[in-house]
Write a protein that holds these residues in place. Sequence first.
Motif, mmCIF file in Angstrom:
data_model
loop_
_atom_site.group_PDB
_atom_site.id
_atom_site.type_symbol
_atom_site.label_atom_id
_atom_site.label_comp_id
_atom_site.label_asym_id
_atom_site.label_seq_id
_atom_site.Cartn_x
_atom_site.Cartn_y
_atom_site.Cartn_z
ATOM 1 N N ALA A 631 -74.698 56.351 2.633
ATOM 2 C CA ALA A 631 -73.810 55.212 2.869
ATOM 3 C C ALA A 631 -74.697 54.041 3.257
ATOM 4 O O ALA A 631 -75.216 53.977 4.373
ATOM 5 C CB ALA A 631 -72.816 55.526 3.975
ATOM 6 N N LEU A 632 -74.892 53.117 2.321
ATOM 7 C CA LEU A 632 -75.900 52.081 2.515
ATOM 8 C C LEU A 632 -75.359 50.911 3.324
ATOM 9 O O LEU A 632 -75.865 50.603 4.402
ATOM 10 C CB LEU A 632 -76.410 51.605 1.156
ATOM 11 C CG LEU A 632 -77.627 50.682 1.176
ATOM 12 C CD1 LEU A 632 -78.816 51.382 1.806
ATOM 13 C CD2 LEU A 632 -77.966 50.231 -0.250
ATOM 14 N N ARG A 633 -74.328 50.245 2.796
ATOM 15 C CA ARG A 633 -73.845 49.041 3.478
ATOM 16 C C ARG A 633 -72.470 48.663 2.953
ATOM 17 O O ARG A 633 -71.947 49.238 1.997
ATOM 18 C CB ARG A 633 -74.818 47.880 3.261
ATOM 19 C CG ARG A 633 -75.006 47.503 1.817
ATOM 20 C CD ARG A 633 -75.876 46.261 1.662
ATOM 21 N NE ARG A 633 -76.189 46.041 0.259
ATOM 22 C CZ ARG A 633 -77.307 46.454 -0.322
ATOM 23 N NH1 ARG A 633 -78.212 47.115 0.377
ATOM 24 N NH2 ARG A 633 -77.529 46.225 -1.595
ATOM 25 N N GLY A 634 -71.890 47.636 3.599
ATOM 26 C CA GLY A 634 -70.626 47.055 3.159
ATOM 27 C C GLY A 634 -70.697 45.548 3.260
ATOM 28 O O GLY A 634 -71.627 44.978 3.832
ATOM 29 N N ARG A 635 -69.691 44.890 2.701
ATOM 30 C CA ARG A 635 -69.615 43.428 2.788
ATOM 31 C C ARG A 635 -68.177 42.988 2.559
ATOM 32 O O ARG A 635 -67.348 43.738 2.039
ATOM 33 C CB ARG A 635 -70.533 42.751 1.769
ATOM 34 C CG ARG A 635 -70.128 42.933 0.314
ATOM 35 C CD ARG A 635 -71.064 42.179 -0.624
ATOM 36 N NE ARG A 635 -70.735 42.402 -2.028
ATOM 37 C CZ ARG A 635 -69.919 41.640 -2.741
ATOM 38 N NH1 ARG A 635 -69.319 40.605 -2.162
ATOM 39 N NH2 ARG A 635 -69.674 41.904 -4.008
ATOM 40 N N GLY A 636 -67.909 41.741 2.967
ATOM 41 C CA GLY A 636 -66.607 41.145 2.694
ATOM 42 C C GLY A 636 -65.526 41.466 3.703
ATOM 43 O O GLY A 636 -64.352 41.153 3.461
ATOM 44 N N PHE A 637 -65.876 42.090 4.825
ATOM 45 C CA PHE A 637 -64.854 42.407 5.828
ATOM 46 C C PHE A 637 -64.478 41.140 6.589
ATOM 47 O O PHE A 637 -65.314 40.288 6.888
ATOM 48 C CB PHE A 637 -65.371 43.503 6.759
ATOM 49 C CG PHE A 637 -65.661 44.783 6.041
ATOM 50 C CD1 PHE A 637 -64.632 45.592 5.597
ATOM 51 C CD2 PHE A 637 -66.970 45.164 5.767
ATOM 52 C CE1 PHE A 637 -64.891 46.773 4.909
ATOM 53 C CE2 PHE A 637 -67.245 46.332 5.083
ATOM 54 C CZ PHE A 637 -66.206 47.137 4.645
ATOM 55 N N ASP A 649 -61.821 38.088 16.397
ATOM 56 C CA ASP A 649 -62.090 39.520 16.311
ATOM 57 C C ASP A 649 -62.997 39.792 15.109
ATOM 58 O O ASP A 649 -62.549 39.837 13.971
ATOM 59 C CB ASP A 649 -60.781 40.295 16.172
ATOM 60 C CG ASP A 649 -61.002 41.790 16.130
ATOM 61 O OD1 ASP A 649 -62.117 42.230 16.467
ATOM 62 O OD2 ASP A 649 -60.072 42.517 15.735
ATOM 63 N N VAL A 650 -64.310 39.971 15.389
ATOM 64 C CA VAL A 650 -65.260 40.354 14.343
ATOM 65 C C VAL A 650 -65.188 41.867 14.192
ATOM 66 O O VAL A 650 -65.261 42.600 15.191
ATOM 67 C CB VAL A 650 -66.689 39.909 14.696
ATOM 68 C CG1 VAL A 650 -67.649 40.265 13.562
ATOM 69 C CG2 VAL A 650 -66.725 38.418 14.977
ATOM 70 N N PRO A 651 -65.032 42.391 12.970
ATOM 71 C CA PRO A 651 -64.727 43.822 12.807
ATOM 72 C C PRO A 651 -65.865 44.745 13.227
ATOM 73 O O PRO A 651 -67.047 44.430 13.077
ATOM 74 C CB PRO A 651 -64.453 43.943 11.307
ATOM 75 C CG PRO A 651 -65.166 42.794 10.687
ATOM 76 C CD PRO A 651 -65.076 41.683 11.687
ATOM 77 N N ASP A 652 -65.475 45.904 13.771
ATOM 78 C CA ASP A 652 -66.388 47.014 14.070
ATOM 79 C C ASP A 652 -66.079 48.093 13.028
ATOM 80 O O ASP A 652 -65.060 48.780 13.120
ATOM 81 C CB ASP A 652 -66.159 47.554 15.478
ATOM 82 C CG ASP A 652 -66.272 46.459 16.542
ATOM 83 O OD1 ASP A 652 -67.029 45.503 16.316
ATOM 84 O OD2 ASP A 652 -65.571 46.559 17.575
ATOM 85 N N ASP A 677 -69.336 44.230 15.458
ATOM 86 C CA ASP A 677 -69.338 42.774 15.254
ATOM 87 C C ASP A 677 -70.152 42.368 14.021
ATOM 88 O O ASP A 677 -71.097 41.590 14.091
ATOM 89 C CB ASP A 677 -69.895 42.053 16.487
ATOM 90 C CG ASP A 677 -69.071 42.307 17.730
ATOM 91 O OD1 ASP A 677 -67.838 42.464 17.590
ATOM 92 O OD2 ASP A 677 -69.652 42.359 18.830
ATOM 93 N N ASP A 678 -69.751 42.899 12.869
ATOM 94 C CA ASP A 678 -70.533 42.622 11.658
ATOM 95 C C ASP A 678 -69.619 42.701 10.437
ATOM 96 O O ASP A 678 -68.956 43.731 10.231
ATOM 97 C CB ASP A 678 -71.671 43.631 11.527
ATOM 98 C CG ASP A 678 -72.782 43.142 10.608
ATOM 99 O OD1 ASP A 678 -72.499 42.286 9.754
ATOM 100 O OD2 ASP A 678 -73.925 43.627 10.730
ATOM 101 N N THR A 679 -69.572 41.623 9.665
ATOM 102 C CA THR A 679 -68.807 41.636 8.412
ATOM 103 C C THR A 679 -69.632 42.194 7.260
ATOM 104 O O THR A 679 -69.111 42.387 6.163
ATOM 105 C CB THR A 679 -68.341 40.213 8.042
ATOM 106 O OG1 THR A 679 -69.489 39.384 7.806
ATOM 107 C CG2 THR A 679 -67.487 39.616 9.147
ATOM 108 N N MET A 680 -70.926 42.428 7.495
ATOM 109 C CA MET A 680 -71.822 42.995 6.481
ATOM 110 C C MET A 680 -72.554 44.194 7.099
ATOM 111 O O MET A 680 -73.771 44.188 7.254
ATOM 112 C CB MET A 680 -72.820 41.944 5.985
ATOM 113 C CG MET A 680 -72.174 40.719 5.384
ATOM 114 S SD MET A 680 -73.370 39.406 5.027
ATOM 115 C CE MET A 680 -74.418 40.218 3.822
ATOM 116 N N PRO A 681 -71.829 45.249 7.455
ATOM 117 C CA PRO A 681 -72.443 46.375 8.162
ATOM 118 C C PRO A 681 -73.440 47.136 7.291
ATOM 119 O O PRO A 681 -73.261 47.256 6.077
ATOM 120 C CB PRO A 681 -71.238 47.257 8.518
ATOM 121 C CG PRO A 681 -70.220 46.926 7.476
ATOM 122 C CD PRO A 681 -70.391 45.474 7.192
#
Length: 753
Positions: A631-637, A649-652, A677-681
């Motif tokens: 599971a590398l990463r995500g984006r766009g949250f 509220d920055v997503p966890d 607290d990351d939209t690009m975890p």
Amino acid sequence: MKNCTIAADGNTICYVKTGRSFFRLLCHDIFLVAITIIATCIAIAAYNYYIYYQERSKKKHGNASENEWLLESNQPQKLTDLPSKSMSIAASLAHIEGGMEASGNFLSAIFSQMWHHTNIAVSNTIKDTLAPTLKDLKVPLHFVKLDLGDVPIRTTNMLIHRVDLESSNDGANTKQTGIQIDVDVEWDGNCDIMIQATLTKSAKVIFGVKAIKLSGRMHILLSPLTTELPVISAVQYGFTNPPNIQLEFTGAVKTVTSLSFVQSALVGVIQSSLASMLVLPNRMVMPIDLGSYDYLDTYQPPVGMIRLTAVSGRGFKVAKKVRLLKDVPDVYCKISLGASKAVRPPFRTSTKKNNLTPSWRDESGDFILYDMDQKIYVEVFDEDKGPLDPDDELGEARISVRDLFRNDGICELELELEGKDKTGCYITLSAELFHLSEQLQSLSSFTYEGKNQLCGLATIIVTKAFDIPVPKVDAATFVKVVYGESSKHEKTFYTGTVMDYPGYDALNPMYDSVFHVPITSAMLQRDNGIVFTLIDGEGANGTTGHGELGKMTVTHESLLRAYKHTMTETRLIGNGGAKLEFRVILSGMQSETEKMQLASVGSNRVDSPQDDKKSFYGGIAESNTNIRVTALRGRGFKIQKRRIGKKDDVPDVYCNIRLISQQLERPFTWKTPTIKDDTMPQWNESKEFSNINPSSDFVCVDVYEENSKGKDEWLGIAEFSLEKLLRKRLLEMELRNGSTLTKSYVTLVCIRL
């Protein structure tokens, strides 16, 4: 890359291109010189393009997100998204929205500065690779001197626009985004070329070429675009229509009778070579990011099929009088599309005897349409009798498919002689667009049984082979493809030959070849299967080839049963352990009326007995496969806005990842760490699995926002086919909430252990 097409009249249009072919090496050298120029232009254009669409999106959507324009399509729209109900699908395809124009002077200036080096590199390539072809002419030719002069290539009239292409490789409709650059290329070279002709062993003469003029419109397609540097997976380039080429000769070629053929022969060699390599449907493909490059994603399918009709003519005159008799013209037309004029006979209408206002309403020819900017060529003749009285040319006209459909698919064209003199004679040309479809009703419909009419299309893609069972230095393999073997409709194609050469893996060769077989109703009267034969020819070091290494067959019946009539497989071929990867697609045809009728009732079903969702990325049935999934990463949250006085509220974000396998009684699930607290975890967490069957197993990713004060919020789900994931190695998928796309993405990495 190699493309072949079969005409409706049965002619095979097929060219074999080896790894060392003239235009492949020539275009490779030119590409290396120009890649820096293109990359710079794209960077500038992309920035301006982004600013333009930001402003456009703000005006159009008011408070919409600044990034919303990224999801807007500027190319063919779905039926439900057409600008108006009265606008046809063909008219919407002819519309380009949001393109940016540029003069091309920037490219020209850089070409000018690099021309000295380009001249040397290209001249050497021409001499090394064209020499064998010239040696085999009936009067052998040999380069004595080759200098392209000091006049560089010029580029003008550049248009840069985005293309969004529909794809359903994973069983669901997705978009592949790219950037296309259309540019006029002009070269008026003051070259110094000396060629020696061998008339006899003792008689040799030298003649020259002092000028070459080349002009045409070239397209450069940067697609697919990825979210990983260098962003561009591959570059495809070529001419949309055959370029205009003129050679000016000097010396003996103008005075020696036995050399009179040379002028037309040289131009013919150049034109046919260009048509087979660099004119649609053929494009040169240059992988940029080998990590993400996949020819099945890079391949651009045809727009559809186009039916052309010379409806009527007017303005024809009595040409002359013989005694008391009037010579009223006997008129017929020849119609061609794009490069088809250079490689096969055009469609010919019947002759209307003694007629000044001929009509051919009931006669039409079908062509494969690859680009809306392809040109339609109409040549009109007065038929005469006997070989000593050749047919008189009454004129010709041309129009692009785009311009014709902008005029509602019908247009009256004035004929010209030699491209400049108006004749006062007119031909009315009409066109009807047919869409390629997974629905196969056209294959059995009497509506598609007319003379010169097509009812479907077979697309055969040969991508690569693995584990060629011969020594690397001897390997020189190619694939022979036969459609309808031993029938009167038999068609034969060959991929290019891949041998041991820098940049080529001779034991795991990439052929990246596509062949199109237009299907008529007569061809369906028997099971016309497709036979693949892997052959090893003479090696680069002159060693004798090993001949046939293996053979396999894809039957027509298996295509009818396949999901969406598409088979993508990697099969064993022969007994030596070699494997061949290929894709075969059987498509029907739909008129605009048929397509809109299906859309109006919401029919998305395929007339296949297999309705279960399957991946198009087939492979050899495997078991006991060991893999590592990361599971590398995500984006766009999204950041949730709070009322005044409260912190946004920055997503966890964390993932629950499930492996669905037939080997497991229940899915294996693991939870990634929560990234605060990351939209690009970025999770970068891996798990290893054994005894996996990629053809049936898949991975489900559920994404959640952690909530310390209540139930965690589910953000969406993405499903990854292990077949596709292993093929791609790195794959980004958009999360869905039911049938709704969320504009949030998750990236997984998967490798075999």
